[in-house]
Design a protein around this motif. Structure first.
Motif, PDB file in Angstrom:
ATOM      1  N   SER A 143      49.970  -0.899 -53.335  1.00  0.00           N
ATOM      2  CA  SER A 143      50.338  -2.434 -53.015  1.00  0.00           C
ATOM      3  C   SER A 143      50.159  -3.447 -54.122  1.00  0.00           C
ATOM      4  O   SER A 143      49.000  -3.349 -54.871  1.00  0.00           O
ATOM      5  N   GLN A 144      51.212  -4.380 -54.318  1.00  0.00           N
ATOM      6  CA  GLN A 144      50.910  -5.258 -55.410  1.00  0.00           C
ATOM      7  C   GLN A 144      49.739  -6.389 -54.943  1.00  0.00           C
ATOM      8  O   GLN A 144      49.025  -6.631 -55.628  1.00  0.00           O
ATOM      9  N   PHE A 145      49.756  -6.501 -53.608  1.00  0.00           N
ATOM     10  CA  PHE A 145      48.795  -7.299 -53.135  1.00  0.00           C
ATOM     11  C   PHE A 145      47.359  -6.781 -53.277  1.00  0.00           C
ATOM     12  O   PHE A 145      46.266  -7.499 -53.788  1.00  0.00           O
ATOM     13  N   ALA A 146      46.968  -5.592 -53.158  1.00  0.00           N
ATOM     14  CA  ALA A 146      46.011  -4.864 -53.310  1.00  0.00           C
ATOM     15  C   ALA A 146      45.404  -4.703 -54.709  1.00  0.00           C
ATOM     16  O   ALA A 146      44.310  -5.164 -55.104  1.00  0.00           O
ATOM     17  N   TYR A 147      46.463  -4.631 -55.623  1.00  0.00           N
ATOM     18  CA  TYR A 147      46.135  -4.508 -57.118  1.00  0.00           C
ATOM     19  C   TYR A 147      45.598  -5.855 -57.502  1.00  0.00           C
ATOM     20  O   TYR A 147      44.740  -5.960 -58.194  1.00  0.00           O
ATOM     21  N   VAL A 148      46.237  -6.922 -57.149  1.00  0.00           N
ATOM     22  CA  VAL A 148      45.863  -8.362 -57.474  1.00  0.00           C
ATOM     23  C   VAL A 148      44.377  -8.669 -56.830  1.00  0.00           C
ATOM     24  O   VAL A 148      43.392  -9.106 -57.698  1.00  0.00           O
ATOM     25  N   VAL A 149      44.139  -8.181 -55.525  1.00  0.00           N
ATOM     26  CA  VAL A 149      42.882  -8.549 -54.998  1.00  0.00           C
ATOM     27  C   VAL A 149      41.689  -7.709 -55.754  1.00  0.00           C
ATOM     28  O   VAL A 149      40.505  -8.264 -55.934  1.00  0.00           O
ATOM     29  N   VAL A 150      41.768  -6.569 -55.981  1.00  0.00           N
ATOM     30  CA  VAL A 150      41.032  -5.627 -56.854  1.00  0.00           C
ATOM     31  C   VAL A 150      40.732  -6.322 -58.217  1.00  0.00           C
ATOM     32  O   VAL A 150      39.554  -6.385 -58.790  1.00  0.00           O
ATOM     33  N   VAL A 151      41.826  -6.684 -58.841  1.00  0.00           N
ATOM     34  CA  VAL A 151      41.689  -7.103 -60.111  1.00  0.00           C
ATOM     35  C   VAL A 151      40.864  -8.552 -60.130  1.00  0.00           C
ATOM     36  O   VAL A 151      40.071  -8.745 -60.955  1.00  0.00           O
ATOM     37  N   SER A 152      41.464  -9.266 -59.055  1.00  0.00           N
ATOM     38  CA  SER A 152      40.598 -10.764 -59.064  1.00  0.00           C
ATOM     39  C   SER A 152      39.181 -10.735 -58.817  1.00  0.00           C
ATOM     40  O   SER A 152      38.363 -11.416 -59.160  1.00  0.00           O
ATOM     41  N   ARG A 153      38.707  -9.662 -57.889  1.00  0.00           N
ATOM     42  CA  ARG A 153      37.289  -9.434 -57.606  1.00  0.00           C
ATOM     43  C   ARG A 153      36.760  -8.983 -58.674  1.00  0.00           C
ATOM     44  O   ARG A 153      35.452  -9.572 -58.803  1.00  0.00           O
ATOM     45  N   ARG A 154      36.980  -8.330 -59.307  1.00  0.00           N
ATOM     46  CA  ARG A 154      36.414  -7.638 -60.542  1.00  0.00           C
ATOM     47  C   ARG A 154      36.527  -8.769 -61.881  1.00  0.00           C
ATOM     48  O   ARG A 154      35.468  -9.058 -62.280  1.00  0.00           O
ATOM     49  N   ALA A 155      37.497  -9.694 -61.879  1.00  0.00           N
ATOM     50  CA  ALA A 155      37.428 -10.601 -62.676  1.00  0.00           C
ATOM     51  C   ALA A 155      36.179 -11.716 -62.351  1.00  0.00           C
ATOM     52  O   ALA A 155      35.859 -12.238 -63.053  1.00  0.00           O
ATOM     53  N   ARG A 156      36.104 -12.158 -61.074  1.00  0.00           N
ATOM     54  CA  ARG A 156      35.091 -12.904 -60.602  1.00  0.00           C
ATOM     55  C   ARG A 156      33.614 -12.394 -60.905  1.00  0.00           C
ATOM     56  O   ARG A 156      32.714 -12.866 -61.256  1.00  0.00           O
ATOM     57  N   GLN A 157      33.525 -10.833 -60.752  1.00  0.00           N
ATOM     58  CA  GLN A 157      32.333 -10.347 -61.440  1.00  0.00           C
ATOM     59  C   GLN A 157      31.876 -10.593 -62.555  1.00  0.00           C
ATOM     60  O   GLN A 157      30.794 -10.729 -63.023  1.00  0.00           O
ATOM     61  N   LEU A 158      33.021 -10.390 -63.371  1.00  0.00           N
ATOM     62  CA  LEU A 158      32.979 -10.534 -64.911  1.00  0.00           C
ATOM     63  C   LEU A 158      32.515 -11.842 -65.384  1.00  0.00           C
ATOM     64  O   LEU A 158      31.728 -12.263 -66.106  1.00  0.00           O
ATOM     65  N   MET A 159      33.118 -12.921 -64.463  1.00  0.00           N
ATOM     66  CA  MET A 159      32.915 -14.232 -64.819  1.00  0.00           C
ATOM     67  C   MET A 159      31.606 -15.010 -64.405  1.00  0.00           C
ATOM     68  O   MET A 159      30.945 -15.709 -65.161  1.00  0.00           O
ATOM     69  N   ILE A 160      30.792 -14.082 -63.305  1.00  0.00           N
ATOM     70  CA  ILE A 160      29.287 -14.383 -63.116  1.00  0.00           C
ATOM     71  C   ILE A 160      28.379 -13.536 -63.817  1.00  0.00           C
ATOM     72  O   ILE A 160      27.142 -13.739 -63.843  1.00  0.00           O
ATOM     73  N   GLY A 161      28.852 -12.899 -64.866  1.00  0.00           N
ATOM     74  CA  GLY A 161      27.886 -12.165 -65.716  1.00  0.00           C
ATOM     75  C   GLY A 161      27.857 -10.616 -65.712  1.00  0.00           C
ATOM     76  O   GLY A 161      26.956  -9.959 -66.349  1.00  0.00           O
ATOM     77  N   GLY A 162      28.888 -10.295 -65.028  1.00  0.00           N
ATOM     78  CA  GLY A 162      29.041  -8.642 -65.134  1.00  0.00           C
ATOM     79  C   GLY A 162      29.358  -8.294 -66.279  1.00  0.00           C
ATOM     80  O   GLY A 162      30.160  -8.848 -67.242  1.00  0.00           O
ATOM     81  N   ARG A 163      29.016  -6.869 -66.913  1.00  0.00           N
ATOM     82  CA  ARG A 163      29.271  -6.299 -68.096  1.00  0.00           C
ATOM     83  C   ARG A 163      30.583  -5.588 -68.003  1.00  0.00           C
ATOM     84  O   ARG A 163      30.760  -4.924 -66.934  1.00  0.00           O
ATOM     85  N   PRO A 164      31.528  -6.002 -68.974  1.00  0.00           N
ATOM     86  CA  PRO A 164      32.709  -5.138 -68.854  1.00  0.00           C
ATOM     87  C   PRO A 164      32.472  -3.348 -69.131  1.00  0.00           C
ATOM     88  O   PRO A 164      31.362  -3.272 -69.901  1.00  0.00           O
ATOM     89  N   MET A 165      33.325  -2.694 -68.442  1.00  0.00           N
ATOM     90  CA  MET A 165      33.229  -1.333 -68.673  1.00  0.00           C
ATOM     91  C   MET A 165      33.884  -0.835 -69.650  1.00  0.00           C
ATOM     92  O   MET A 165      33.662   0.441 -69.714  1.00  0.00           O
ATOM     93  N   VAL A 166      34.799  -1.554 -70.251  1.00  0.00           N
ATOM     94  CA  VAL A 166      35.407  -1.059 -71.562  1.00  0.00           C
ATOM     95  C   VAL A 166      34.729  -1.655 -72.997  1.00  0.00           C
ATOM     96  O   VAL A 166      34.222  -2.632 -72.814  1.00  0.00           O
ATOM     97  N   ASP A 167      34.486  -0.919 -73.861  1.00  0.00           N
ATOM     98  CA  ASP A 167      33.976  -1.149 -75.217  1.00  0.00           C
ATOM     99  C   ASP A 167      34.540  -2.134 -75.885  1.00  0.00           C
ATOM    100  O   ASP A 167      34.097  -3.113 -76.249  1.00  0.00           O
ATOM    101  N   ASN A 168      35.716  -1.866 -76.176  1.00  0.00           N
ATOM    102  CA  ASN A 168      36.623  -2.877 -77.143  1.00  0.00           C
ATOM    103  C   ASN A 168      37.736  -3.545 -76.163  1.00  0.00           C
ATOM    104  O   ASN A 168      39.027  -2.853 -76.346  1.00  0.00           O
TER     105      ASN A 168
END
Length: 74
Positions: free
Chosen positions: A10-35
């Motif tokens: 689902s495109q909706f589920a895709y956007v929700v998952v990405v946006s929640r993870r982006a929010r985590q990154l914005m508040i200080g979460g560390r990226p799981m990808v190196d580069n």
């Protein structure tokens, strides 16, 4: 509910998952990808999802709700 690591159908589920993870990154979460290919949190989150690094759960729909949703889309 099973924990999923694949890209949601689902495109909706895709956007929700990405946006929640982006929010985590914005508040200080560390990226799981190196580069990361970008400095934008949404792009980093999308890359993590496409690489299968994110775990998420989709809510279970009540029985019969899929048929109601299909009728609504017609």
């Amino acid at each position: 509910m099973p924990v999923l690591r694949t890209v949601p159908e689902s495109q909706f589920a895709y956007v929700v998952v990405v946006s929640r993870r982006a929010r985590q990154l914005m508040i200080g979460g560390r990226p799981m990808v190196d580069n990361a290919g970008s400095r934008k949190t949404s792009r980093i989150a999308e890359e993590e999802l496409l690489l299968g690094l994110l775990e998420y759960e989709l809510p279970e729909l009540p029985p019969g709700s899929a048929e109601v949703e299909a009728k609504r889309r017609k």
